[in-house]
Scaffold this motif. Structure first.
Motif, short mmCIF file in Angstrom:
data_model
loop_
_atom_site.label_atom_id
_atom_site.label_comp_id
_atom_site.label_asym_id
_atom_site.label_seq_id
_atom_site.Cartn_x
_atom_site.Cartn_y
_atom_site.Cartn_z
N ALA A 172 40.01 24.23 -41.94
CA ALA A 172 40.36 24.50 -40.53
C ALA A 172 39.73 23.44 -39.63
CB ALA A 172 39.85 25.89 -40.14
N VAL A 173 40.50 23.00 -38.64
CA VAL A 173 40.00 22.02 -37.67
C VAL A 173 40.57 22.38 -36.30
CG1 VAL A 173 40.05 19.60 -36.93
CG2 VAL A 173 39.86 20.13 -39.36
N GLY A 174 39.71 22.47 -35.29
CA GLY A 174 40.17 22.67 -33.91
C GLY A 174 40.94 23.96 -33.71
N LYS A 175 41.78 23.97 -32.67
CA LYS A 175 42.53 25.18 -32.34
C LYS A 175 44.04 25.00 -32.42
CE LYS A 175 39.38 28.01 -29.76
NZ LYS A 175 39.28 28.97 -28.67
N ALA A 176 44.54 23.78 -32.16
CA ALA A 176 45.99 23.56 -32.13
C ALA A 176 46.54 23.41 -33.54
CB ALA A 176 46.30 22.29 -31.33
N PRO A 177 47.77 23.92 -33.79
CA PRO A 177 48.34 23.80 -35.14
C PRO A 177 48.51 22.34 -35.56
CG PRO A 177 49.96 24.68 -33.57
CD PRO A 177 48.65 24.64 -32.87
#
Length: 203
Positions: A65-70
């Protein structure tokens, strides 16, 4: 053999599911998709297209997982198919941190917006829902790395084509992979919109 060059997390998942050998389609398609090209993947039913889609998506996102945006979008025909693909992804994401989210017409758009805002890595959606999210600023495409269309044969009959063109026009830089049973001229036309310089894998 392509499976050997996959992320260790994926190799463990494949081993858990007793999948040791890639199908002929996977042997041909996985290295090409991994190279970063836009690809038309055409093969009959049960050739391993869905597994290829999942493996190459997770590989691209390095299983974390990285950041918030897909960073990955998978477009599907309808809610039923969205749920099938979602369940299939969960088999591979059970032991890593990737967040998979599924959206479809029947789920209120405001709920989808707020849940996506919490942070997702892979967004599975129908073209109409994705376009609606997009128009309402409910999803950011700034981090997108790979955009796949599952069983794209449905686009030959349906009016979802304009939604897809609308979505892709605002995406800056992204890899596109389109899976179908046949390479219909209507699908080939996407070359002039977002499938530039695409390669064709046919079985």
């Amino acid at each position: 053999m392509p499976f050997k060059k996959l992320h260790a997390n994926l190799l463990e998942s494949l081993e858990r599911m007793n999948i040791s050998e890639p199908t002929p389609f996977q042997k041909k398609s996985i290295p090409v998709i991994k190279s970063g090209s836009n690809v038309f993947c055409t093969a009959p039913k049960d050739a391993g297209k869905t597994t290829t889609l999942i493996l190459t998506t997770l590989q691209k996102l390095k299983c974390e997982a990285v950041g918030k945006a897909p960073r990955a979008v998978v477009l599907v025909e309808n809610k039923e198919r969205a749920m099938e693909i979602y369940q299939a992804f969960l088999l591979y994401t059970k032991y890593n941190s990737l967040r998979v989210y599924v959206g479809y017409e029947e789920l209120h758009i405001d709920i989808q917006k707020s849940e996506i805002f919490e942070g997702v890595d892979i967004l599975i959606s129908t073209p109409k829902t994705m376009n609606k999210l997009f128009l309402l600023n409910g999803v950011s495409t700034s981090q997108l790395k790979i955009f796949s269309i599952d069983d794209a044969d449905f686009l030959i009959q349906k009016s979802d084509t304009s939604a897809i063109i609308s979505i892709t026009q605002s995406i800056q830089k992204c890899q596109y992979v389109l899976y179908s049973e046949k390479l219909h001229p209507k699908l080939k036309r996407f070359e002039s919109y977002f499938m530039e310089y695409s390669k064709i894998i046919q079985l």
